[in-house]
Scaffold this motif. Sequence first.
Motif, PDB file in Angstrom:
ATOM      1  N   ALA A  26       0.833  -1.209   0.000  1.00 31.10           N
ATOM      2  CA  ALA A  26       0.000   0.000   0.000  1.00 31.10           C
ATOM      3  C   ALA A  26       0.865   1.257   0.000  1.00 31.10           C
ATOM      4  CB  ALA A  26      -0.937  -0.011   1.202  1.00 31.10           C
ATOM      5  N   THR A  27       1.901   1.257   0.845  1.00 26.15           N
ATOM      6  CA  THR A  27       2.788   2.421   0.933  1.00 26.15           C
ATOM      7  C   THR A  27       3.550   2.632  -0.370  1.00 26.15           C
ATOM      8  OG1 THR A  27       3.086   2.112   3.313  1.00 26.15           O
ATOM      9  CG2 THR A  27       4.744   3.423   2.172  1.00 26.15           C
ATOM     10  N   GLN A  28       4.099   1.549  -0.912  1.00 28.15           N
ATOM     11  CA  GLN A  28       4.927   1.662  -2.114  1.00 28.15           C
ATOM     12  C   GLN A  28       4.090   2.021  -3.345  1.00 28.15           C
ATOM     13  OE1 GLN A  28       8.216   1.491  -1.799  1.00 28.15           O
ATOM     14  NE2 GLN A  28       8.577   1.984  -3.948  1.00 28.15           N
ATOM     15  N   MET A  29       2.883   1.493  -3.435  1.00 29.42           N
ATOM     16  CA  MET A  29       2.022   1.851  -4.572  1.00 29.42           C
ATOM     17  C   MET A  29       1.671   3.339  -4.539  1.00 29.42           C
ATOM     18  SD  MET A  29      -0.569  -1.410  -5.008  1.00 29.42           S
ATOM     19  CE  MET A  29      -1.460  -0.645  -6.387  1.00 29.42           C
ATOM     20  N   THR A  30       1.427   3.852  -3.339  1.00 29.78           N
ATOM     21  CA  THR A  30       1.166   5.292  -3.199  1.00 29.78           C
ATOM     22  C   THR A  30       2.397   6.092  -3.588  1.00 29.78           C
ATOM     23  OG1 THR A  30      -0.416   4.907  -1.419  1.00 29.78           O
ATOM     24  CG2 THR A  30       0.505   7.124  -1.599  1.00 29.78           C
ATOM     25  N   ARG A  31       3.551   5.621  -3.130  1.00 28.82           N
ATOM     26  CA  ARG A  31       4.823   6.304  -3.411  1.00 28.82           C
ATOM     27  C   ARG A  31       5.076   6.366  -4.919  1.00 28.82           C
ATOM     28  NH1 ARG A  31       8.237   3.424  -0.059  1.00 28.82           N
ATOM     29  NH2 ARG A  31       8.151   5.064   1.513  1.00 28.82           N
ATOM     30  N   ASP A  32       4.859   5.253  -5.602  1.00 29.27           N
ATOM     31  CA  ASP A  32       5.143   5.175  -7.039  1.00 29.27           C
ATOM     32  C   ASP A  32       3.949   5.530  -7.921  1.00 29.27           C
ATOM     33  OD1 ASP A  32       7.736   4.405  -6.550  1.00 29.27           O
ATOM     34  OD2 ASP A  32       7.331   2.261  -6.701  1.00 29.27           O
ATOM     35  N   LYS A  33       2.816   5.857  -7.280  1.00 27.40           N
ATOM     36  CA  LYS A  33       1.578   6.203  -7.996  1.00 27.40           C
ATOM     37  C   LYS A  33       1.141   5.079  -8.941  1.00 27.40           C
ATOM     38  CE  LYS A  33       2.549  11.170  -7.886  1.00 27.40           C
ATOM     39  NZ  LYS A  33       1.453  11.856  -7.292  1.00 27.40           N
ATOM     40  N   ILE A  34       1.213   3.858  -8.459  1.00 23.71           N
ATOM     41  CA  ILE A  34       0.832   2.697  -9.266  1.00 23.71           C
ATOM     42  C   ILE A  34      -0.673   2.493  -9.163  1.00 23.71           C
ATOM     43  CG2 ILE A  34       1.095   0.212  -9.566  1.00 23.71           C
ATOM     44  CD1 ILE A  34       3.887   0.472  -8.325  1.00 23.71           C
ATOM     45  N   GLN A 222       4.155  13.657 -13.024  1.00 19.98           N
ATOM     46  CA  GLN A 222       3.643  13.044 -11.803  1.00 19.98           C
ATOM     47  C   GLN A 222       2.120  12.909 -11.770  1.00 19.98           C
ATOM     48  OE1 GLN A 222       5.349  11.368  -9.153  1.00 19.98           O
ATOM     49  NE2 GLN A 222       6.684  11.464 -10.926  1.00 19.98           N
ATOM     50  N   GLN A 223       1.517  13.012 -12.948  1.00 14.37           N
ATOM     51  CA  GLN A 223       0.081  12.789 -13.065  1.00 14.37           C
ATOM     52  C   GLN A 223      -0.166  11.495 -13.833  1.00 14.37           C
ATOM     53  OE1 GLN A 223      -2.285  14.850 -11.557  1.00 14.37           O
ATOM     54  NE2 GLN A 223      -0.415  15.757 -10.693  1.00 14.37           N
ATOM     55  N   ILE A 224      -1.104  10.682 -13.335  1.00 11.72           N
ATOM     56  CA  ILE A 224      -1.421   9.430 -14.022  1.00 11.72           C
ATOM     57  C   ILE A 224      -2.222   9.732 -15.285  1.00 11.72           C
ATOM     58  CG2 ILE A 224      -2.659   7.237 -13.862  1.00 11.72           C
ATOM     59  CD1 ILE A 224      -2.098   7.272 -10.867  1.00 11.72           C
ATOM     60  N   LYS A 225      -1.726   9.228 -16.397  1.00  7.53           N
ATOM     61  CA  LYS A 225      -2.391   9.383 -17.687  1.00  7.53           C
ATOM     62  C   LYS A 225      -2.472   8.015 -18.363  1.00  7.53           C
ATOM     63  CE  LYS A 225      -2.440  13.938 -17.434  1.00  7.53           C
ATOM     64  NZ  LYS A 225      -3.703  14.720 -17.327  1.00  7.53           N
ATOM     65  N   HIS A 226      -3.369   7.901 -19.320  1.00  7.01           N
ATOM     66  CA  HIS A 226      -3.392   6.673 -20.108  1.00  7.01           C
ATOM     67  C   HIS A 226      -2.073   6.523 -20.857  1.00  7.01           C
ATOM     68  CE1 HIS A 226      -7.467   5.363 -19.423  1.00  7.01           C
ATOM     69  NE2 HIS A 226      -7.932   6.562 -19.698  1.00  7.01           N
ATOM     70  N   ALA A 227      -1.607   5.292 -20.993  1.00  2.91           N
ATOM     71  CA  ALA A 227      -0.400   5.037 -21.774  1.00  2.91           C
ATOM     72  C   ALA A 227      -0.690   5.274 -23.251  1.00  2.91           C
ATOM     73  CB  ALA A 227       0.077   3.603 -21.556  1.00  2.91           C
ATOM     74  N   GLU A 228       0.368   5.610 -23.976  1.00  2.40           N
ATOM     75  CA  GLU A 228       0.243   5.752 -25.426  1.00  2.40           C
ATOM     76  C   GLU A 228      -0.180   4.411 -26.035  1.00  2.40           C
ATOM     77  OE1 GLU A 228       3.162   6.503 -29.316  1.00  2.40           O
ATOM     78  OE2 GLU A 228       3.977   6.523 -27.273  1.00  2.40           O
ATOM     79  N   LEU A 327       1.410   0.228 -14.670  1.00  2.00           N
ATOM     80  CA  LEU A 327       2.091   1.510 -14.848  1.00  2.00           C
ATOM     81  C   LEU A 327       3.448   1.235 -15.477  1.00  2.00           C
ATOM     82  CD1 LEU A 327       2.182   4.610 -14.292  1.00  2.00           C
ATOM     83  CD2 LEU A 327       3.328   4.048 -12.134  1.00  2.00           C
ATOM     84  N   GLN A 328       3.741   1.914 -16.576  1.00  2.00           N
ATOM     85  CA  GLN A 328       5.008   1.665 -17.243  1.00  2.00           C
ATOM     86  C   GLN A 328       6.167   2.350 -16.521  1.00  2.00           C
ATOM     87  OE1 GLN A 328       3.379   3.443 -20.824  1.00  2.00           O
ATOM     88  NE2 GLN A 328       5.024   4.976 -20.876  1.00  2.00           N
ATOM     89  N   ARG A 329       7.353   1.769 -16.695  1.00  4.54           N
ATOM     90  CA  ARG A 329       8.598   2.320 -16.147  1.00  4.54           C
ATOM     91  C   ARG A 329       8.590   2.441 -14.620  1.00  4.54           C
ATOM     92  NH1 ARG A 329      12.075   3.829 -19.889  1.00  4.54           N
ATOM     93  NH2 ARG A 329      11.375   4.253 -22.006  1.00  4.54           N
TER      94      ARG A 329
END
Length: 711
Positions: A26-34, A222-228, A327-329
């Motif tokens: 939970a912490t790491q997903m928040t950190r990486d915005k996954i 740092q904003q989640i967007k749809h992947a290309e 989430l890529q990369r």
Amino acid sequence: MNSLAATVPGDAHTQIRLKKFEQFVATQMTRDKIPGLSIGYLQGQVMWAKGYGFADLENKIPATASSSYRLASVTKPMTAAAILQLVDDGKISLDAEVQSYVPYFPRKAYPVTVRQLLGHLAGINAYVNPQLEQHFKDHKNTRESIAVFENFDLIAEPGTRFRYTSYGYNLLGAIIEGASGMSYSDYMTKNIWGSLGMTATRLDDPYDLIPERVRGYQLRNQQIKHAEFIDISSRFSAGGTRSNVVDMLKFGDGINRGRIVSKDGQDLMFRSMVTNQGKFTNYSAGWLTNPVNGRFAISHDGVQPETSTYLFCFPSRQLTIAVAANLQRVDTSVFAEQLFEAITGEAWDTPLYIHDPQKRVYYDAMKTVFNEGNAYFERTQYSYLDEIKENKILGEAFSLFNQNMKSGNLKSDAVQTQLFISETQHPAGGLQLRKVGSYMAKKLHDKHHKLSAYSNTGAIAFFHDYIALYKKDGAITAAFRFDEAFERQVGQLYAAWEKTSRIKFFKQDFDIQKYMNGRGTSMADSATKLDKALATLRQNMKKAFQNAAVTPDYLADLNILVQDLIHSGNSVHALQIGELGKELYPMSDAALALAGVLEVSAGDKDMGIASLKTAFSLNPQGEASAANLNRAAYRLREINGPEFGLKILHAAIELHPDDVNLYDSLGEFYVVLKMNRKAVLAYQKALEINPDYQNAKSARQTIKELTMTKN
């Protein structure tokens, strides 16, 4: 959170650790915005797999263990397994030329064999024009996929250079078709995926209806967007599949148990390939083969638009761990590492820092002996050399080690000693450290030492216990012992490590969120609380580490703390932590490079360059290398925007003025900032340094387009 588990782990301690692991997720997903992640393990009859977050953010569809992700390069070990299966069936010869199975592939300056393709040793290039080749929108069949690169020249004589390339694995997919008379998809479905019960695994297709397909995302500023949207059919057998973590676990388990290839084929997957010069590549037939803290492991990661994946196998333990994120990369290995610790109760790694440069060389040698030797013994259950039959050769290995570990040698030529450590890991160097380490592991094992315990105690304890063993056991002759000076060094390091290894600062994450301004708390109060918390951390760590010869290395944790602080807008505090790392670990290139990057970002370019130069002098291949500073620039671009990444690139160029890739990245950053004239100058400088560098074609095209556009 959703789960799919064939059997729930019954051990109470494991269940407790798994609960803590879920808190980490939970912490790491928040950190990486996954947005969404699925992870699991399979060991024996126990399977545990869960999903976290969302497979589809817009529609709030939860990720589950059966969510279907793009596998990216985790496809490669599957393709390798199919090749080796066809070798077992007599339909492919590993040393046959490619044209035996793919007659339409043009002959090159040198013959290219199947074996070389499996190990990325064939001289096949990677992407020449990434802006085109990594962004195909059209669906391609096998012939069209091969046509993308079939006219590229080889970049090296096959066998002489490792070059990771998806194109080589596409060619292996065409070989599977030529040898089997079936399409790649049909062969894999029938003989690999189907035989292992992998019912969710298939080639990806944007037009097909695929059950539980996840949506893929990327981060922009740092904003989640749809992947290309990318049609990945052009990477079919190198990275064109889609599956879930349960199927990934089934595949890894099939490899561990030798269910789909022969013992010979399994051995080819377990052993690193070797260049013509006798150097290990740390890549086998489809797998990375680096030991993990003295453990035998094979693994493969995958990174692609929409996805990030990782598959770890520990064959001797019959353990497989799989993770996939939409989430890529993003680095998914951290989740696999934490899950391994939860399952086994063992530390993934035992990083430590030694202040004395001479003792640091001793430790580097000890760690390499432990990693190479213990991992080899874990894989084979015997030492590299049988001491009865090969007494002389084994004695020579110990003698060579003792000779290079003499204190006089270390003082006069530490560089030469480091070269010895590096060279003797390879067949060209006689595998001397493997010989020593596997013999030590066997003797400790024979005397009922639990080798897995050294995951927590490390290489120093491994050596200490072996020395203690032969001082009690006369059966270990003088030829297989270390000289007294080295024994004393081991004893001193062991005593120092025994005192400090129990120091725990980051047993739980340093959660800065509780110091952020919340309801009823002013920003000033929050800043004060954070100031105090960080000051206490600094004070306690400096006090605990004072005058200690050996200390735990918490740089990875400090790095995470720095990232959290930057993400939360506390760059000043991040710089303080960077400076703390430099104080605690003054001879660590990683600590100095971290501080240098933060100093440059904060506007103190002179101090930052000085830190980076010192880091580079300590380790030219380390964190201040051109490649790693380039990566740091991209990370900062992701976090704070291109202006901050640009600062790091300029500092990196000052340190590495002739690195072509830095200028290419500089051009890309200027394009993002719409500073076209400066972008053109950067690309021109890259072409001036090397007119034929990897991205040269794309650079020339970009220059042409930019010069037609007014700034």
